[in-house]
Every structure is written in structure tokens, then in C-alpha cells.
Design a protein around this motif. Sequence first.
Motif, PDB file in Angstrom:
ATOM      1  N   ALA A  44       0.835  -1.204   0.000  1.00 44.54           N
ATOM      2  CA  ALA A  44       0.000   0.000   0.000  1.00 44.54           C
ATOM      3  C   ALA A  44       0.869   1.254   0.000  1.00 44.54           C
ATOM      4  CB  ALA A  44      -0.915  -0.008   1.224  1.00 44.54           C
ATOM      5  N   GLY A  45       1.970   1.184   0.758  1.00 45.11           N
ATOM      6  CA  GLY A  45       2.894   2.320   0.775  1.00 45.11           C
ATOM      7  C   GLY A  45       3.505   2.564  -0.598  1.00 45.11           C
ATOM      8  N   GLN A  46       3.855   1.470  -1.283  1.00 45.66           N
ATOM      9  CA  GLN A  46       4.400   1.613  -2.637  1.00 45.66           C
ATOM     10  C   GLN A  46       3.372   2.248  -3.568  1.00 45.66           C
ATOM     11  OE1 GLN A  46       5.665  -2.595  -3.151  1.00 45.66           O
ATOM     12  NE2 GLN A  46       7.645  -1.716  -3.732  1.00 45.66           N
ATOM     13  N   ALA A  47       2.124   1.815  -3.438  1.00 41.86           N
ATOM     14  CA  ALA A  47       1.062   2.379  -4.279  1.00 41.86           C
ATOM     15  C   ALA A  47       0.874   3.867  -3.982  1.00 41.86           C
ATOM     16  CB  ALA A  47      -0.243   1.615  -4.050  1.00 41.86           C
ATOM     17  N   ALA A  48       0.948   4.238  -2.702  1.00 44.46           N
ATOM     18  CA  ALA A  48       0.823   5.654  -2.342  1.00 44.46           C
ATOM     19  C   ALA A  48       1.966   6.469  -2.931  1.00 44.46           C
ATOM     20  CB  ALA A  48       0.787   5.797  -0.818  1.00 44.46           C
ATOM     21  N   LEU A  49       3.170   5.875  -2.927  1.00 41.54           N
ATOM     22  CA  LEU A  49       4.309   6.557  -3.534  1.00 41.54           C
ATOM     23  C   LEU A  49       4.091   6.773  -5.023  1.00 41.54           C
ATOM     24  CD1 LEU A  49       7.464   4.924  -1.907  1.00 41.54           C
ATOM     25  CD2 LEU A  49       6.644   7.248  -1.608  1.00 41.54           C
ATOM     26  N   ALA A  50       3.518   5.747  -5.657  1.00 42.67           N
ATOM     27  CA  ALA A  50       3.269   5.882  -7.096  1.00 42.67           C
ATOM     28  C   ALA A  50       2.311   7.034  -7.379  1.00 42.67           C
ATOM     29  CB  ALA A  50       2.702   4.579  -7.652  1.00 42.67           C
ATOM     30  N   GLN A  51       1.433   7.321  -6.436  1.00 44.78           N
ATOM     31  CA  GLN A  51       0.503   8.446  -6.567  1.00 44.78           C
ATOM     32  C   GLN A  51       1.066   9.734  -5.968  1.00 44.78           C
ATOM     33  OE1 GLN A  51      -2.479   8.236  -8.216  1.00 44.78           O
ATOM     34  NE2 GLN A  51      -1.738   6.180  -8.766  1.00 44.78           N
ATOM     35  N   LYS A  52       2.320   9.668  -5.512  1.00 44.12           N
ATOM     36  CA  LYS A  52       3.007  10.815  -4.897  1.00 44.12           C
ATOM     37  C   LYS A  52       2.287  11.309  -3.635  1.00 44.12           C
ATOM     38  CE  LYS A  52       4.840  12.327  -9.359  1.00 44.12           C
ATOM     39  NZ  LYS A  52       5.017  13.466 -10.298  1.00 44.12           N
ATOM     40  N   ASP A  53       1.620  10.390  -2.940  1.00 50.61           N
ATOM     41  CA  ASP A  53       0.928  10.721  -1.699  1.00 50.61           C
ATOM     42  C   ASP A  53       1.832  10.330  -0.534  1.00 50.61           C
ATOM     43  OD1 ASP A  53      -0.705  11.125   0.430  1.00 50.61           O
ATOM     44  OD2 ASP A  53      -2.429  10.038  -0.380  1.00 50.61           O
ATOM     45  N   LEU A  54       2.707  11.254  -0.158  1.00 46.41           N
ATOM     46  CA  LEU A  54       3.706  10.940   0.866  1.00 46.41           C
ATOM     47  C   LEU A  54       3.096  10.736   2.242  1.00 46.41           C
ATOM     48  CD1 LEU A  54       6.680  13.331   0.007  1.00 46.41           C
ATOM     49  CD2 LEU A  54       6.307  10.988  -0.705  1.00 46.41           C
ATOM     50  N   SER A  55       2.034  11.459   2.544  1.00 47.89           N
ATOM     51  CA  SER A  55       1.419  11.328   3.860  1.00 47.89           C
ATOM     52  C   SER A  55       0.883   9.914   4.061  1.00 47.89           C
ATOM     53  CB  SER A  55       0.281  12.346   3.997  1.00 47.89           C
ATOM     54  OG  SER A  55      -0.341  12.230   5.256  1.00 47.89           O
ATOM     55  N   ALA A  56       0.177   9.408   3.051  1.00 49.39           N
ATOM     56  CA  ALA A  56      -0.350   8.044   3.149  1.00 49.39           C
ATOM     57  C   ALA A  56       0.790   7.031   3.161  1.00 49.39           C
ATOM     58  CB  ALA A  56      -1.298   7.769   1.978  1.00 49.39           C
ATOM     59  N   ALA A  57       1.821   7.263   2.338  1.00 47.63           N
ATOM     60  CA  ALA A  57       2.960   6.346   2.296  1.00 47.63           C
ATOM     61  C   ALA A  57       3.638   6.266   3.653  1.00 47.63           C
ATOM     62  CB  ALA A  57       3.951   6.799   1.234  1.00 47.63           C
ATOM     63  N   GLN A  58       3.796   7.411   4.308  1.00 43.31           N
ATOM     64  CA  GLN A  58       4.435   7.410   5.623  1.00 43.31           C
ATOM     65  C   GLN A  58       3.629   6.575   6.616  1.00 43.31           C
ATOM     66  OE1 GLN A  58       5.537  11.262   7.244  1.00 43.31           O
ATOM     67  NE2 GLN A  58       5.424  10.490   9.332  1.00 43.31           N
ATOM     68  N   ALA A  59       2.295   6.772   6.611  1.00 44.97           N
ATOM     69  CA  ALA A  59       1.458   6.003   7.539  1.00 44.97           C
ATOM     70  C   ALA A  59       1.586   4.504   7.276  1.00 44.97           C
ATOM     71  CB  ALA A  59       0.004   6.448   7.398  1.00 44.97           C
ATOM     72  N   ASP A  60       1.604   4.114   6.002  1.00 47.48           N
ATOM     73  CA  ASP A  60       1.729   2.691   5.664  1.00 47.48           C
ATOM     74  C   ASP A  60       3.065   2.127   6.125  1.00 47.48           C
ATOM     75  OD1 ASP A  60      -0.790   2.474   4.452  1.00 47.48           O
ATOM     76  OD2 ASP A  60      -0.018   3.220   2.532  1.00 47.48           O
ATOM     77  N   PHE A  61       4.149   2.862   5.856  1.00 44.94           N
ATOM     78  CA  PHE A  61       5.478   2.355   6.214  1.00 44.94           C
ATOM     79  C   PHE A  61       5.698   2.360   7.724  1.00 44.94           C
ATOM     80  CE2 PHE A  61       6.755   3.855   1.761  1.00 44.94           C
ATOM     81  CZ  PHE A  61       6.588   2.583   1.224  1.00 44.94           C
ATOM     82  N   GLU A  62       5.074   3.293   8.433  1.00 49.89           N
ATOM     83  CA  GLU A  62       5.144   3.261   9.897  1.00 49.89           C
ATOM     84  C   GLU A  62       4.483   1.986  10.435  1.00 49.89           C
ATOM     85  OE1 GLU A  62       3.322   6.956  10.892  1.00 49.89           O
ATOM     86  OE2 GLU A  62       5.236   8.041  11.019  1.00 49.89           O
ATOM     87  N   GLN A  63       3.381   1.573   9.781  1.00 52.16           N
ATOM     88  CA  GLN A  63       2.718   0.332  10.172  1.00 52.16           C
ATOM     89  C   GLN A  63       3.625  -0.868   9.893  1.00 52.16           C
ATOM     90  OE1 GLN A  63      -1.043  -0.310   8.217  1.00 52.16           O
ATOM     91  NE2 GLN A  63      -1.629  -2.003   9.566  1.00 52.16           N
TER      92      GLN A  63
END
Length: 592
Positions: A44-63
Motif C-alpha cells: 500500500a505504501g508503494q502504491a501511495a508513492l506511485a501516486q506521490k501521496d507521501l502522507s499516506a505512504a508514511q502512515a503505511d510504512f510506519e505500520q
Amino acid sequence: MDKLPQNGFSALKAILIGSIALSTFGSSQEPSAALRKADAAYRAGQAALAQKDLSAAQADFEQVVQLAPQAEQGHSALGAVLVNRGHVKEGIRELERALAIKSTDSTAQMNLAMAYEQIGASEKAVVLFSKLEADSRLQKYALPSYVLEGYARSLAANRQLGSAIAKMKAALATDSQNAELHDELGSLYAQEKEWSHAQEEFATAIHLNPDLAAAHLHLGLAMRARGEGDAMPEMMEAARIAPRNATIGLELGKTLVADGKDEQAIPIFEHVLQLEPGSIQASYQLALALQRSNQVQEAIALLKEVVAAEPSNAEAMTNLGMALSQAQQAKDAVPVLQRSIALAPESVTAHQNLAAAYVQLSQFGDAVAELHQALKLAPDAPQLHYDLGLALKMQDDAAGAIPELETAQRLDPSAAEAPYLLGVLNLQTGRYEDAAREMNISLKLRPENGDGWATLGSVYEKLNKLPEATSALYEAIRQLPNQPDPHLTLATVLTKQNQPGEAAAERKKAAELMRGNMNRQRAEVATNAGNSALRGGDVEGSITQFHDALSYDPNYVEAHLGLAAALEKQGKTAEAAAERHKAQALKTTGTP
């Protein structure tokens, strides 16, 4: 959704390229539920990165990190995202954890190297960049241009400029149309003082991107360094493109100062301070420009701010001490200059300025001691010998002063001050021929010196060279029309030439000037009293004082202005306007 920084997405590309599924990490056994959740969060974090959504990516990677703390991929990805979101220190910690788990993780190495370069930890960055470069050679792949650029900057910060230039060239080999890279390569050449190469790169950067303000600034600075052409248009273009860039404004102001254009530089520095109110460098540059422009009180306030912010800045203290002396506050200047010398005992300027402050306080012995200290540091400085000669003269030590002044004259034959003072001293000690010689030398160098012509006239009168005395005194009178002394000396000369009528006329003029000067002094005293009474609310008393001042000198402008202000307080606007009109008329005609 957070937007990526201008050059931040390049680092995140490495995350995507280097990622692997967490479910394959560490064991061939069936993954646990936590690991499966971690794997899903990672994807999910990778997908968020692909959309350039860093906030969501950070939350995913923190999980991911919480669920699988021993998986280096999660720490690596979270660290890169944190760095790109501006949380550099936190990001570095995560990247370091990733490498502690798996030291060969090239993605983590790359992102950590870039982060180290960003915070100025260049030595750590160079170690990682070097490893990346070695691995790329072994595995026969090229490092991305943004990595080579970071490597070059880190090498430059370590003063390895030759290697830095090589890396920046390598970056350009894969990204030749990148204007920013050409500008950075030019900056590296500039640090090596390879100005022709630097100019070529800056010009290329501008050709590729005419709106790149930094390149215009750098080209202007390079042109100035080479003394080639007019660099100011490039500096002005940089400021036009980026009017809110404080660095560009500061450099433009410093360039104007270097060209002797303090008045133009002052508003530039003021604008920089509006952009960055806490900029000590801008405050210091503005203070110096104001000081040179005789706006001393404003300079003092800024210099005090600089010294408070940088208590070990000896140069700023020296300039503050000099400014206080300029403002006739020598008592305050002395301790400031003493602290400056304690910090930088080799500063000739600090010793010289402290001596000047002591002279202002009539502490001539202390001034002489400081000047001796300064001369130990700079024995061939003509100004120091002159200052010492002046201080000794003020101690009535002509025997000590004369050799110092002669040394100053020998070291700088183009300066008029030393021969002038030698002429005065020789006159005072009865060495008239020597006095005439020195005074003539001084006046040839600086003919607009009324006091010098008056002194020369007195010397020639002592030597009984009456025609020469007459000529010198007439020139003194031309330059000093309100001084009575040259008229009195001329009267003596004319009497010796058997011209009693002309002598009497000169004495009469002298008497009139002395009365006028005395009346002017009385008018000044009365005007000051009137202004004091007006500030204290005594309007009637102030009017009396202003009228007294005008009875002494009807042409005293300040008295007319003071009377106008007092009449305004009484509501007599027409009379006040008439007084202001008189003052303006006197200013226009130049009546003293």
C-alpha cells in the motif's frame, strides 16, 4: 496529499526500484499474520508513492515498521519518505536502522547518503557514496545523475574539488540539458578559481534556462572575479527573477558596496532584512553601509544587535567601537574596543580605533600606547605613524611627533596630512623655512585647505616674504570668508608693505567678522534655550528666547524655525508660515 520537493522524487525512485516483498524476508516458512499485514501495508505504501501521496505512504510504512521491526525494507522506505517530507533527522535514524539490519541494502545506502549530504554531514555521505560507486562498477550499472550530483556536493564540502568536478561532469554526461547541474559545475570551477570554465558553465545554464536566477548571480560574480565586462546587469537580472531570494539580494548589495554605491545598497539590505529579519549577515552589511554613509546612530543600533548575537565577533566589535567614536560616544567605545582587542589582539584596526577613542577623551598617553602596539603589528603603515605623530603633538611632544610625521610622509608621499601637520609644528617651534616647505608640499597635494593657506601666510610673514604672504592670505580669505584671523594677519603684512589704508580695511573686516561670530554664538545659545523651553511647554518663554536670538543674528535660520514652531503652538499660523518662509529664503540664498 503532500507534494514532492523539486528534486525529492529522484530519491524515492530508488525505493520503488529496490523494493522486494516483505513476505519473502527472513524465512522460507509460512509467513505469520503480522508479516502478512506488514507485506500488505508495504505494498500500500508503494502504491501511495506511485501516486506521490507521501502522507499516506508514511502512515503505511510506519505500520510496516511496527509489524515487522526486523525487516530492513520498512525502515528504508520509511526513512526515505521522512527525508523527503522534511523530517530529515527522523529519516536518517530509520535509514541507519535499515543498514544496521542489512548493511548491503544499496537503496538505503543511496537514500542515507543523500540525507547526510542534505544536513551537511559530508564525511559520512562520502563514505556511502564511495560504496555505492564501487558496487555500481562491480555490477556494471551507472549511478543516477542525482546521486552523482549529491556525491559531488559532498566531495566539494570536504574540499576535494577535483573529484567533485569529475562527479558533476559524470552527472551531466547522463543529463546534459539540466541547467541546474551546469550551474553547480560552474560553481565548483569557481571554487577552484577556474573562471573561464565557470563562466562557460553559467552561460550554458542560462541558455538552457534563462529564468535560472542562481546562474545569473553566479555569472555576474564570476565576471567580477575576472574583471571582465559589466557584471551588474547579470546581478540585477537575478534579483528581478527572484526578488524574494535573500541570498541574491545580499550578494547584490555587497556588489554595490564594492563599487562604492552604499546609498543604492542600503535599500537592498533593508529588503533582505524584511525577507529574513533574523539575518545577522544582512544586519552587519547594512550597518557598515549606514556607517559609511554617516548614518551613525542607525548603524550603532544594528551593530549592537550583531555583537549581541555574535559575542565573539571581534570585527563587528571594532566597527561598533568606531561608530560610537564617530557619534562622540568615546566613553562607550573604549570598553567595546578593549573587548575586541582581547578577542583579536593582532587587529591593527582595533588598536587604531581604540587610540582614536582615547584621543577623543584627551587620554593622549593611552592613545600613544595603543598606537605603539599597532605599529608593532604594522610598522610600515603610514596612517599609524601619522596618528602617532598627531597624538604626540597633542601631548606637546613636538620632538617625538616630527620624526613620526616624517616617516608617514616618506611612506605615503601622496597624503597631504603629514606635511600639513609638520608645517604647523615647524611654525610652532620657529623653524620657518621648514614650515614653508612642508606647507607648500601639503597645499600642492590638497589646495582646497583654507587653514593651510592661512598658516602658510603666517609663515611667510615670519620670513618677511611679504608678496608670498599676501598671495597665500588672499587665498585663505577666499576659502574661509567668515574667518577673521586671515584678515588680521593680512593687515600685519600690508602694514609692513607700507599700505596703512588697506591694512585698516582688513582690520575692520576682521572686527566685523568677530562681532558676527560672537553674535552667531549668542544666537545659537538663545535658540537652544528657546527649543528647551518649547519642549518643556513654556511657549511664551521660548518666543522670548527666539526673539533674543534674532536680535543677535537676524539671519539665524534655526531661530526662525524655532519661532515658527512656537507661534504654531499659539495658533498664529500665518505668522508661523512667515517665519518658515524667512528660514527657507535664508537657506536658498546660503546666508550664514
